[in-house]
Design an enzyme around this catalytic site. Structure first.
Site, PDB file in Angstrom:
ATOM      1  N   HIS A 410       0.817  -1.216   0.000  1.00 60.38           N
ATOM      2  CA  HIS A 410       0.000   0.000   0.000  1.00 60.38           C
ATOM      3  C   HIS A 410       0.853   1.269   0.000  1.00 60.38           C
ATOM      4  O   HIS A 410       0.342   2.360  -0.279  1.00 60.38           O
ATOM      5  CB  HIS A 410      -0.939   0.007   1.207  1.00 60.38           C
ATOM      6  CG  HIS A 410      -2.289   0.610   0.913  1.00 60.38           C
ATOM      7  ND1 HIS A 410      -2.456   1.721   0.118  1.00 60.38           N
ATOM      8  CD2 HIS A 410      -3.542   0.243   1.298  1.00 60.38           C
ATOM      9  CE1 HIS A 410      -3.732   2.018   0.034  1.00 60.38           C
ATOM     10  NE2 HIS A 410      -4.421   1.135   0.742  1.00 60.38           N
ATOM     11  N   ARG A 411       2.132   1.148   0.303  1.00 64.42           N
ATOM     12  CA  ARG A 411       3.015   2.312   0.223  1.00 64.42           C
ATOM     13  C   ARG A 411       3.275   2.698  -1.228  1.00 64.42           C
ATOM     14  O   ARG A 411       3.542   3.864  -1.525  1.00 64.42           O
ATOM     15  CB  ARG A 411       4.343   2.019   0.926  1.00 64.42           C
ATOM     16  CG  ARG A 411       4.223   1.721   2.419  1.00 64.42           C
ATOM     17  CD  ARG A 411       5.542   1.249   2.986  1.00 64.42           C
ATOM     18  NE  ARG A 411       6.031   0.040   2.311  1.00 64.42           N
ATOM     19  CZ  ARG A 411       7.167  -0.577   2.615  1.00 64.42           C
ATOM     20  NH1 ARG A 411       7.938  -0.094   3.596  1.00 64.42           N
ATOM     21  NH2 ARG A 411       7.544  -1.658   1.958  1.00 64.42           N
TER      22      ARG A 411
END
Length: 437
Positions: A410-411
């Site tokens: 998700h980064r």
């Protein structure tokens, strides 16, 4: 100027490796990209190559020794340099010219054996024994990889002559033995068993005797897998997206390709090409996390999960978007074969922005996979299986469905970008001619 050659970090996160075989000797002349040594890592055997032309001035670490990443392993000389340049390079690195750097203990050394570089050893750091390759306890020396492969092939290492230093058994000796007539490679009851695990004190109060069990010692590869996956699962914010792809058209196209082509292709070959095409369609997903930035790539390099006897390894297939399907198929087969035999090269284990893990051949219909940092995603492929599907006009029919799950960092990827990528992949799988174009 003489340079100290140090043990490279051949795998991300690795803290040590071992010199399996020196491919050169002291005094050997080197050319750029010439293989210098075979290095055994936690997951494979890779080649260390020369970065400049010159000569091997001195070898500091004997074959079979474990060495920490960054430790000196040899001194390389430039053109016209002599012995005094070796002494100067060692002194400049803070090393004694007469003693080799101390390496980690060998897994096959008997108790009481001095470690390389200890007091009383000759200047080259090698141990002399009365019998070739045999220590004071009578135990023969060999690399961990040789011991593991010997167990796999049922080879009694007592019958294998060693050509390494002091008679050490190295990989080429085992390969030569396996290539000899079959009567020499029959399983033998004399194969050295793994050391018996030391019994541990019970962690709970004594109770009824439980079923028999065996504690299997961890090898370097299993320790590496445990460390890397624990790090990934605990430090990378995973999110998961699942799609159910109809594969009837893909299966029909594969039959046509295999009827007319010279090489049989698998569903997995189509999947790899579809993944590459989707990364071209959604370039934001073709990226990795590097801490202070997100690095996006213009070409598509994909890691392909290969199951080996020791664990999972992930060689990298490069520029997949430019490769025809038959070339992808041949390259995957080659990487898988060499991955299982421990013959991958260093550059084949590095890089990649995305991974594919396929358990469909085992009958698994759906699963999730753990990310391989710093990559942005890994796609878990399940088995294609018959299922009820609704046609375009609302009619109910039986179709073939393949469930896939994207695990994403998700980064690097937001949910919307992950969904766009998964939709692009599904379009290519359900319209398979787009994979070939």
């Amino acid at each position: 100027m003489a340079e100290i050659l140090r043990m490279p970090e051949v795998l991300a996160g690795a803290s040590e490796a071992s010199i399996q075989t020196w491919l050169v000797s002291q005094g050997s002349m080197l050319v750029v990209d010439q293989p210098i040594a075979e290095i055994e890592t936690e997951k494979a055997t890779v080649e260390l190559t020369a970065e400049f032309a010159g000569a091997v001035g001195r070898i500091l670490v004997p074959e079979g020794d474990n060495v920490s990443v960054g430790d000196p392993i040899a001194v390389l000389l430039g053109e016209g340099e002599a012995e005094d340049a070796i002494e100067a390079a060692l002194a400049g690195a803070g090393l004694s010219a007469a003693v080799t750097p101390k390496s980690a203990p060998q897994t096959s050394e008997p108790t009481g054996q001095p470690a390389s570089g200890a007091e009383g050893l000759p200047p080259n750091g090698r141990v002399a024994h009365a019998l070739p390759g045999v220590g004071d306890s009578g135990r023969r020396f060999m690399s961990p990889l040789v011991r593991r492969l010997a167990r796999q092939h049922g080879v009694d290492l007592a019958s294998v002559p060693g050509t390494g230093p002091g008679g050490r058994i190295v990989r080429r000796d085992l390969d030569r033995h396996l290539a000899e007539p079959d009567e020499k490679t029959q399983p033998s009851a004399a194969i050295e068993p793994p050391p018996e695990p030391r019994p541990k004190a019970p962690l709970t109060a004594p109770g009824p005797v439980s079923a028999a069990f065996e504690d299997v010692p961890l090898d370097r590869m299993r320790k590496a897998i445990a460390r890397r996956l624990t790090e990934s699962k605990s430090t990378v914010p995973h999110f998961y997206l699942t799609a159910h792809c109809r594969t009837d058209a893909l299966l029909a196209l594969r039959r046509q390709v295999n009827e007319t082509g010279t090489r049989k292709v698998s569903i997995n070959d189509f999947v790899i090409k579809a993944v590459a095409g989707a990364l071209v369609d959604v370039p934001e997903a073709n990226a990795i996390w590097i801490g202070e930035a997100i690095r996006r790539y213009s070409s598509v390099d994909i890691s392909v999960a290969v199951a080996t006897d020791g664990g999972l390894t992930t060689p990298v297939l490069r520029s997949v978007e430019r490769m025809p399907l038959s070339e992808v198929s041949a390259a995957i087969a080659d990487l898988a074969e060499r991955g299982r035999s421990g013959r991958l090269r260093q550059h084949e284990l590095e890089g990649g922005s995305f991974s594919v893990s396929n358990l469909g051949m085992y009958g698994t219909t759906e699963f999730t996979a753990i990310l391989n940092p710093p990559q942005s995603g890994i796609l878990a492929i399940g088995a294609a299986h018959p299922a009820a599907v609704v046609g375009p006009d609302g009619e109910l029919a039986v179709g073939t469905i393949m469930s896939v799950t994207l695990s994403a960092d998700h980064r690097v990827l937001d949910g919307a970008v992950g969904a766009q990528w998964l939709a692009a992949f599904q379009r290519r799988i359900e319209n398979p001619l787009s994979i070939l174009i």
